[in-house]
Design a protein around this motif. Structure first.
Motif, PDB file in Angstrom:
ATOM      1  N   ASP A  13      38.409-107.170   7.612  1.00 17.60           N
ATOM      2  CA  ASP A  13      37.879-108.538   7.621  1.00 17.60           C
ATOM      3  C   ASP A  13      37.018-108.800   8.854  1.00 17.60           C
ATOM      4  O   ASP A  13      35.951-109.404   8.766  1.00 17.60           O
ATOM      5  N   HIS A  34      27.430-109.101   0.940  1.00 16.72           N
ATOM      6  CA  HIS A  34      28.302-110.177   0.476  1.00 16.72           C
ATOM      7  C   HIS A  34      29.770-109.820   0.713  1.00 16.72           C
ATOM      8  O   HIS A  34      30.211-108.711   0.384  1.00 16.72           O
ATOM      9  N   ARG A  85      27.105-114.328   5.000  1.00 17.62           N
ATOM     10  CA  ARG A  85      28.485-113.904   4.744  1.00 17.62           C
ATOM     11  C   ARG A  85      29.484-115.042   4.854  1.00 17.62           C
ATOM     12  O   ARG A  85      30.493-115.054   4.128  1.00 17.62           O
ATOM     13  N   VAL A 118      31.921-110.577  -6.781  1.00 15.57           N
ATOM     14  CA  VAL A 118      33.251-109.988  -6.766  1.00 15.57           C
ATOM     15  C   VAL A 118      33.471-109.047  -7.944  1.00 15.57           C
ATOM     16  O   VAL A 118      34.329-108.162  -7.900  1.00 15.57           O
ATOM     17  N   ASP A 132      32.410-110.543  -0.793  1.00 21.63           N
ATOM     18  CA  ASP A 132      33.228-110.296  -1.986  1.00 21.63           C
ATOM     19  C   ASP A 132      33.062-108.893  -2.556  1.00 21.63           C
ATOM     20  O   ASP A 132      33.843-108.487  -3.427  1.00 21.63           O
ATOM     21  N   THR A 133      32.064-108.145  -2.097  1.00 20.60           N
ATOM     22  CA  THR A 133      31.844-106.806  -2.652  1.00 20.60           C
ATOM     23  C   THR A 133      32.572-105.721  -1.863  1.00 20.60           C
ATOM     24  O   THR A 133      32.770-104.621  -2.385  1.00 20.60           O
TER      25      THR A 133
END
Length: 612
Positions: free
Chosen positions: A342, A158, A182, A233, A160-161
């Motif tokens: 990213d 994921h 993703r 998150v 956010d992790t």
């Protein structure tokens, strides 16, 4: 072509594989067999004979074992397998979490763990099945299912992790459908299928390579039921990751003092049977203090710093030294750029002085790791010629010297020929392009031996006219160094760094040296990429061809020098004599701490023995 067992003739590790060539030739990296190579093999074999592989096997009386982490800094305290990346946290996690597949003596996934597996090369699938008699429970009593393994991969993948476990190392980034998960197109990963009432899981990949069966897929579950309703998150810093842990391993989390200590209690429902011990207390202690602490019986077991072994070897009369072939190798890394986290790509730094191959090669040849192997490490560590280590058996080339020799004359000749001018009366060389003095900034962390190694190496580099200075003027705290390099917090200031990797069972170099956050060099080249792709291809099912690719990889790394292997050796454990059933031996003689046997550890006395 569905198979349950891999047919590769994996050669198990023998002492014969320790024979390295140490007679170097001008810059070629290869050599004929020499006396130093024989000496290294003989020394390592002698250590294996000198120290036993295990403590006595007998019944004990139970109790709590005191386990030390001899380190100079507090441990990070990350107890979520999706985020844990340091060796110290990993040691603690291994007591609390159990993999669903275990590796066999050939370092390949076997069928003696909680689950077994089969794979289909044509379909690109690897399928795990719990054994019919496996009854595994989370520490809160909830049954472990393959849905928990699926959830672990989703946590890692994921966005956010920001998990460092996402990437090629465990092929978490190559599962089909992970990109759609993703980017939010799907709320599941289509390449993971759980069936058979949660007792089976199928991974689907575009293709599978042999390295995936050597520890190359994710096999450690995370309790899905605990995390329901908690946004991804929040996972990294949630108490469930740091101070309120539920695992499935031999020991259960009790409490922690962050960075300093963890207390564990026995898991009565462990799938292999209740542990003999009542619990384990784990504590961090500075490497300067561990020797005296052992003598008074403060700790029962510790991975002992080999740099101070000679000070305590004869004095440790209340315990036993137990040896294992080290899976760790040390290296000198060069920093070529930055990581775009990213896009998971490297951004080259065109202005770094380390782009010069001649400077890198000179730094390698002007570094002496032969002398410290004896004077500091007591012949428990040895110069390493390649990026593979003896623990990896026949994948390691035995015909290379690489930079394992110390050749100051060659280093000076390389720099002279490259145009790094060293004028008479001046302390250091001038840069070949600017004609100005320049510094090489070195990041290295605190430990028991680095205060001795730093002046040794800087003096030798200075003898080649190279001005090597420490980043921010001193040794770094370990976690600070890790954070600085992983997240490029130095903004390009650091040119070189000392680090180490603990080799897993997967020999595939993409795990450490591919394009991922783990590769702090940020180096990428067409030649290395081509070899990595070859190792991951279907041609790799031909073992002889695969070995050739690994050998070509080691030569390419020497010739391009994006990092330089430094040392490997023998790991020494100090174990109090009240401990029994502690073993470092697996079924064919390969030595490493046996996770499978932790529930058998026991004590013969309620108190630890002290030295005479």
């Amino acid at each position: 072509m569905r198979k349950r067992f891999l047919t590769l003739g994996v050669t198990t590790l023998l002492l014969a594989s320790l024979v390295l060539s140490a007679c170097g030739i001008g810059g070629g990296g290869q050599a004929a067999a020499g006396t130093e190579a024989v000496g290294m093999a003989a020394a390592m074999a002698a250590l294996q004979e000198r120290f036993p592989v295990e403590m006595p096997r007998q019944e004990g009386v139970g109790g709590t074992l005191n386990f030390a982490l001899a380190i100079t800094s507090p441990f990070a305290g990350m107890f979520n397998p999706a985020f844990s990346i340091t060796a110290d946290d990993g040691t603690i996690n291994d007591f609390m979490f159990e993999n669903l597949l275990h590796v066999n003596a050939g370092n390949m996934y076997g069928h003696n763990g909680p689950a077994w597996y089969e794979f289909d090369v044509e379909a690109g699938t690897i399928t795990l099945h719990f054994h019919e008699d496996t009854a595994m429970y989370w520490h809160d009593g909830v049954p472990v299912t393959m849905y928990d393994l699926e959830f672990a991969v989703m946590t890692i993948a994921h966005p956010d992790t920001f998990s460092d476990r996402f990437g090629p190392a465990m092929n978490t980034s190559t599962i089909l459908g992970v990109d759609e998960f993703r980017d939010g197109t799907r709320d599941y990963i289509s390449g993971i299928r759980v069936f058979n009432d949660g007792r089976s899981l199928e991974y689907s990949f575009e293709s599978i390579a042999p390295s995936m069966l050597f520890g190359g897929i994710w096999v450690r579950p995370i309790p899905r039921h605990r995390w329901e309703g908690i946004p991804f998150v929040e996972h990294r810093d949630h108490p469930y990751s740091r101070s309120d842990i539920v695992g499935n391993g031999a020991f259960m989390f009790s409490h922690t003092i962050p960075g300093e200590a963890v207390s564990l209690v026995a898991n009565p429902n462990f799938w292999l049977g209740a542990p003999a011990l009542d619990g384990i207390n784990i504590a961090q202690i500075h490497t300067d203090l561990i020797g005296e602490a052992l003598l008074i019986g403060e700790f029962d077991a510790v991975n002992f710093p080999t740099g101070i072994l000679s000070d305590y070897e004869e004095r440790f009369t209340n315990g036993t030294w137990v040896s294992t072939l080290d899976r760790r190798f040390d290296f000198l890394g060069f920093r070529f750029g930055f990581m775009d986290h990213d896009t998971q790509t490297f951004i080259p730094n065109p202005d770094t002085i380390i782009n010069c191959i001649y400077l890198r090669r000179a730094l390698g040849y002007a570094r002496d790791d032969i002398t410290p192997s004896t004077t500091i490490f007591g012949d428990t560590r040895f110069p390493l010629a390649t990026t593979m280590i003896p623990w990896q058996g026949h994948f390691m080339r035995e015909d290379m010297t690489g930079f394992s020799i110390f050749d100051l004359d060659l280093a000076n000749q390389i720099l002279d020929d490259a145009g790094y001018e060293w004028r008479e009366g001046e302390p250091f060389r001038r840069h070949k392009d600017t004609g100005e003095f320049f510094e090489i900034v070195w990041a290295i962390h605190e430990n028991a031996t680095n205060p001795l190694l730093v002046p040794h190496h800087t003096q030798n580099w200075a003898a080649a006219g190279l001005n090597v200075v420490l980043y921010q003027g001193g040794l770094m705290e370990f976690n600070d160094r890790l954070e600085t390099l992983t997240h490029d917090l130095d903004e390009g200031v650091i040119h070189i760094y000392d680090s180490a990797w603990l080799k897993g069972t997967n020999p595939n170099p993409r795990a450490l040296w591919g394009v991922s956050a783990h590769n702090d060099t940020r180096y990428q080249s067409p030649r290395l990429d081509a070899i990595l792709d070859a190792i991951d291809s279907e041609l790799a099912w031909d073992e002889e061809w695969l070995i050739q690719q690994y050998h070509e990889w080691q030569l390419a790394v020497y010739e391009e020098a994006p990092w330089i292997p430094v040392t490997t050796g023998v790991m020494i454990w100090a174990v109090n004599n009240r401990v029994v059933n502690f073993s470092l031996e697996r079924q064919d003689g390969i030595r490493e701490i046996s996770r499978d046997a932790w529930h058998l550890w026991d004590l013969t006395s309620p108190t630890a023995y002290t030295a005479n």
